[in-house]
Design a protein around this motif. Sequence first.
Motif, PDB file in Angstrom:
ATOM      1  N   LEU A 101       1.073  -1.217   0.028  1.00 54.24           N
ATOM      2  CA  LEU A 101       0.033   0.082  -0.151  1.00 54.24           C
ATOM      3  C   LEU A 101       0.770   1.291  -0.052  1.00 54.24           C
ATOM      4  CD1 LEU A 101      -2.955  -0.532   2.639  1.00 54.24           C
ATOM      5  CD2 LEU A 101      -3.189  -0.639  -0.094  1.00 54.24           C
ATOM      6  N   GLU A 102       1.998   1.086   0.719  1.00 55.59           N
ATOM      7  CA  GLU A 102       3.234   2.298   0.663  1.00 55.59           C
ATOM      8  C   GLU A 102       4.209   1.798  -0.308  1.00 55.59           C
ATOM      9  OE1 GLU A 102       4.404   3.608   4.414  1.00 55.59           O
ATOM     10  OE2 GLU A 102       5.942   4.954   3.431  1.00 55.59           O
ATOM     11  N   GLY A 103       4.675   0.669  -0.322  1.00 59.41           N
ATOM     12  CA  GLY A 103       5.848   0.365  -1.171  1.00 59.41           C
ATOM     13  C   GLY A 103       5.542   0.310  -2.552  1.00 59.41           C
ATOM     14  N   SER A 104       4.318   0.394  -3.125  1.00 55.03           N
ATOM     15  CA  SER A 104       4.078   0.455  -4.604  1.00 55.03           C
ATOM     16  C   SER A 104       2.825   1.289  -4.967  1.00 55.03           C
ATOM     17  CB  SER A 104       3.800  -1.017  -5.226  1.00 55.03           C
ATOM     18  OG  SER A 104       3.262  -0.609  -6.438  1.00 55.03           O
ATOM     19  N   LYS A 105       3.284   2.475  -5.459  1.00 53.63           N
ATOM     20  CA  LYS A 105       2.137   3.409  -5.830  1.00 53.63           C
ATOM     21  C   LYS A 105       1.093   2.933  -6.613  1.00 53.63           C
ATOM     22  CE  LYS A 105       4.458   7.294  -3.836  1.00 53.63           C
ATOM     23  NZ  LYS A 105       3.793   7.954  -2.567  1.00 53.63           N
ATOM     24  N   ALA A 106       1.570   2.070  -7.620  1.00 51.11           N
ATOM     25  CA  ALA A 106       0.845   1.214  -8.470  1.00 51.11           C
ATOM     26  C   ALA A 106      -0.148   0.373  -7.871  1.00 51.11           C
ATOM     27  CB  ALA A 106       1.511   0.879  -9.577  1.00 51.11           C
ATOM     28  N   PHE A 107       0.265  -0.163  -6.911  1.00 50.48           N
ATOM     29  CA  PHE A 107      -0.581  -1.336  -6.196  1.00 50.48           C
ATOM     30  C   PHE A 107      -1.455  -0.428  -5.375  1.00 50.48           C
ATOM     31  CE2 PHE A 107      -1.495  -3.435  -2.240  1.00 50.48           C
ATOM     32  CZ  PHE A 107      -1.428  -4.917  -2.314  1.00 50.48           C
ATOM     33  N   ALA A 108      -1.100   0.725  -4.806  1.00 53.48           N
ATOM     34  CA  ALA A 108      -2.085   1.394  -4.100  1.00 53.48           C
ATOM     35  C   ALA A 108      -3.145   2.072  -5.097  1.00 53.48           C
ATOM     36  CB  ALA A 108      -1.404   2.713  -3.355  1.00 53.48           C
ATOM     37  N   LYS A 109      -2.939   2.520  -6.086  1.00 52.08           N
ATOM     38  CA  LYS A 109      -3.812   3.122  -6.879  1.00 52.08           C
ATOM     39  C   LYS A 109      -4.924   2.173  -7.650  1.00 52.08           C
ATOM     40  CE  LYS A 109      -3.642   7.351  -8.168  1.00 52.08           C
ATOM     41  NZ  LYS A 109      -4.316   8.312  -7.498  1.00 52.08           N
ATOM     42  N   GLU A 110      -4.207   0.919  -7.939  1.00 53.37           N
ATOM     43  CA  GLU A 110      -5.073  -0.302  -8.286  1.00 53.37           C
ATOM     44  C   GLU A 110      -6.044  -0.756  -7.329  1.00 53.37           C
ATOM     45  OE1 GLU A 110      -2.254  -3.240  -9.739  1.00 53.37           O
ATOM     46  OE2 GLU A 110      -1.549  -1.577 -11.015  1.00 53.37           O
ATOM     47  N   PHE A 111      -5.501  -0.726  -6.022  1.00 52.90           N
ATOM     48  CA  PHE A 111      -6.426  -1.035  -4.883  1.00 52.90           C
ATOM     49  C   PHE A 111      -7.458  -0.212  -4.690  1.00 52.90           C
ATOM     50  CE2 PHE A 111      -7.472  -0.651  -0.275  1.00 52.90           C
ATOM     51  CZ  PHE A 111      -7.752  -1.770   0.044  1.00 52.90           C
ATOM     52  N   MET A 112      -7.339   1.143  -4.798  1.00 53.46           N
ATOM     53  CA  MET A 112      -8.169   2.226  -4.655  1.00 53.46           C
ATOM     54  C   MET A 112      -9.399   2.244  -5.699  1.00 53.46           C
ATOM     55  SD  MET A 112      -6.298   5.782  -3.139  1.00 53.46           S
ATOM     56  CE  MET A 112      -4.628   5.134  -3.454  1.00 53.46           C
ATOM     57  N   GLN A 113      -8.820   2.022  -6.842  1.00 49.40           N
ATOM     58  CA  GLN A 113      -9.783   1.817  -8.117  1.00 49.40           C
ATOM     59  C   GLN A 113     -10.707   0.626  -7.808  1.00 49.40           C
ATOM     60  OE1 GLN A 113      -8.051   1.391 -12.062  1.00 49.40           O
ATOM     61  NE2 GLN A 113      -8.902   3.668 -12.296  1.00 49.40           N
ATOM     62  N   ARG A 114     -10.162  -0.320  -7.322  1.00 48.91           N
ATOM     63  CA  ARG A 114     -10.974  -1.510  -7.186  1.00 48.91           C
ATOM     64  C   ARG A 114     -12.097  -1.557  -6.279  1.00 48.91           C
ATOM     65  NH1 ARG A 114      -6.751  -4.529  -7.383  1.00 48.91           N
ATOM     66  NH2 ARG A 114      -6.644  -5.038  -4.902  1.00 48.91           N
ATOM     67  N   HIS A 115     -11.572  -0.727  -5.072  1.00 51.63           N
ATOM     68  CA  HIS A 115     -12.402  -0.491  -4.062  1.00 51.63           C
ATOM     69  C   HIS A 115     -13.360   0.841  -4.041  1.00 51.63           C
ATOM     70  CE1 HIS A 115     -11.359  -4.323  -2.628  1.00 51.63           C
ATOM     71  NE2 HIS A 115     -10.055  -4.076  -2.851  1.00 51.63           N
ATOM     72  N   HIS A 116     -13.092   1.486  -5.305  1.00 51.29           N
ATOM     73  CA  HIS A 116     -14.151   2.763  -5.229  1.00 51.29           C
ATOM     74  C   HIS A 116     -13.451   3.824  -4.224  1.00 51.29           C
ATOM     75  CE1 HIS A 116     -16.038   0.213  -8.267  1.00 51.29           C
ATOM     76  NE2 HIS A 116     -16.575  -0.570  -7.493  1.00 51.29           N
ATOM     77  N   ILE A 117     -12.398   4.146  -3.955  1.00 48.72           N
ATOM     78  CA  ILE A 117     -11.935   5.018  -2.957  1.00 48.72           C
ATOM     79  C   ILE A 117     -11.417   6.376  -3.716  1.00 48.72           C
ATOM     80  CG2 ILE A 117     -10.202   5.324  -1.308  1.00 48.72           C
ATOM     81  CD1 ILE A 117     -10.082   2.308  -0.839  1.00 48.72           C
ATOM     82  N   PRO A 118     -11.821   7.351  -3.351  1.00 54.32           N
ATOM     83  CA  PRO A 118     -11.582   8.695  -4.209  1.00 54.32           C
ATOM     84  C   PRO A 118     -10.046   9.224  -4.108  1.00 54.32           C
ATOM     85  CG  PRO A 118     -12.806   9.105  -2.271  1.00 54.32           C
ATOM     86  CD  PRO A 118     -12.656   7.488  -2.321  1.00 54.32           C
TER      87      PRO A 118
END
Length: 420
Positions: A101-118
């Motif tokens: 969640l911190e170690g990869s910005k892309a991982f975090a962005k994909e996570f947020m997109q998947r869970h509809h987090i603004p």
Amino acid sequence: MNILILGSGGREHAMAAKIAESAHCSKLFVAPGNPGMNNIATVVNVATSAFEDISNLIKTEKIDILIVGPEQPLVDGIADYLEDIHEQLLIIGPKKYGAQLEGSKAFAKEFMQRHHIPTAAYFECTTHNLEEGLAYLEQTPPPYVLKADGLAAGKGVLILNDLVEAKAELKSMLEGKFGPASSKVVIEAFLDGIEFSVFVLTDGFNYVLLPEAKDYKRIGEGDTGLNTGGMGAISPVPFFKGDMKIKVLNNIIEPTVKGLAKDGIPYVGFIFFGLIKVENEPFVIEYNCRMGDPETEAVFPRIKSDFVELLIAIQKGNLHDAQLEVIDETAGTIILVSGGYPGDYLKGLEIHGLENVSGSLVYHSGTAAKSDKIITNGGRVLAITTIAEDFKKAIEVSKQNAEKINWAGKYFRKDIGFDL
Ligand code: AMP
Ligand code: GLY
């Protein structure tokens, strides 16, 4: 309970100070710690990267709870490593997978997109889709936000006004400007608003909301100049209430914790939500898998409950029943830094006047001991926190105490809280 905290900064000092007060804490250790912690904990000279030595320390000192302060060991898998060896150990800090969640910005962005987090719109760019990345920049209005995917010691984010420069920087990042951390770059839409930080302690299913804080990252007054690790903090944040708080809880925190559970990502530890308020809507700028520094130096002194009870609740699986009591007063923290920071600075300068501080808490960030003297040992050297009825009074007293401490080149911002 025997408790070990990993880290050596003001964040770890503030955590140690709170935990040392706990009725449940028998022995407290900090590794590698700093001399400011000597009167509240046993400071052990073991680096946060020395996993095997840490494991041995856990065994010899019969550690029950480990709190990992900084992100690097978490991203490097310290929780995975220790979990296999010490079955009974409670580790506060996620395993390698969750730490992304911190170690990869892309991982975090994909996570947020998947869970509809603004969060800001974005494009993931590598050398394989560079042309599309350049086209994305062309369609995006300035300023251009370029983020190295991996950890880059807080330096991996560039915000540029000029398209030609942004395109050149994108190429240079992909070619290794930040080493392997920027072999992938997240290009983001720029969000214009006021930033603040919210923290939870979670077992991956339930969470407890900790006090929020506002951090001041720029070196210069009025938020000017280079980015630093943080020059001061205020807690609470006056606008984090009512509708704004409900939106953060419902649209960001809940879906994040539920998202971890849904994705099967085990996560025990802190989540730091770096947020930005645009008009009246909160967006996630970043996640961190640890507490903030200097935010912790303002957040932890406001915790009234026995913090270790929350950790025990995690261990027993009843975090959902846990309550956190917080004092209503405001904490205002000022960071004293070495002259030249965040650029080059001297180390090893004798610090005078620590004994003259009154009415504030002093947390050591970058200090060392030399015979019976305390010397500077980093860019950020000391954190001074005052608790008062409002942030202006708190910062005023922190400033008065900041003036009493001296070494050659000492600098601090006098305007922490100016925008509130
Ligand atoms: P990060 O490491 O992602 O927190 O980014 C570092 C800093 O860059 C943040 O604290 C913000 O001040 C700024 N920043 C990052 N992303 C954005 C964005 N999308 N819009 C505006 N500012 C940003
Ligand atoms: N103060 C910002 C951070 O800890 O990342």
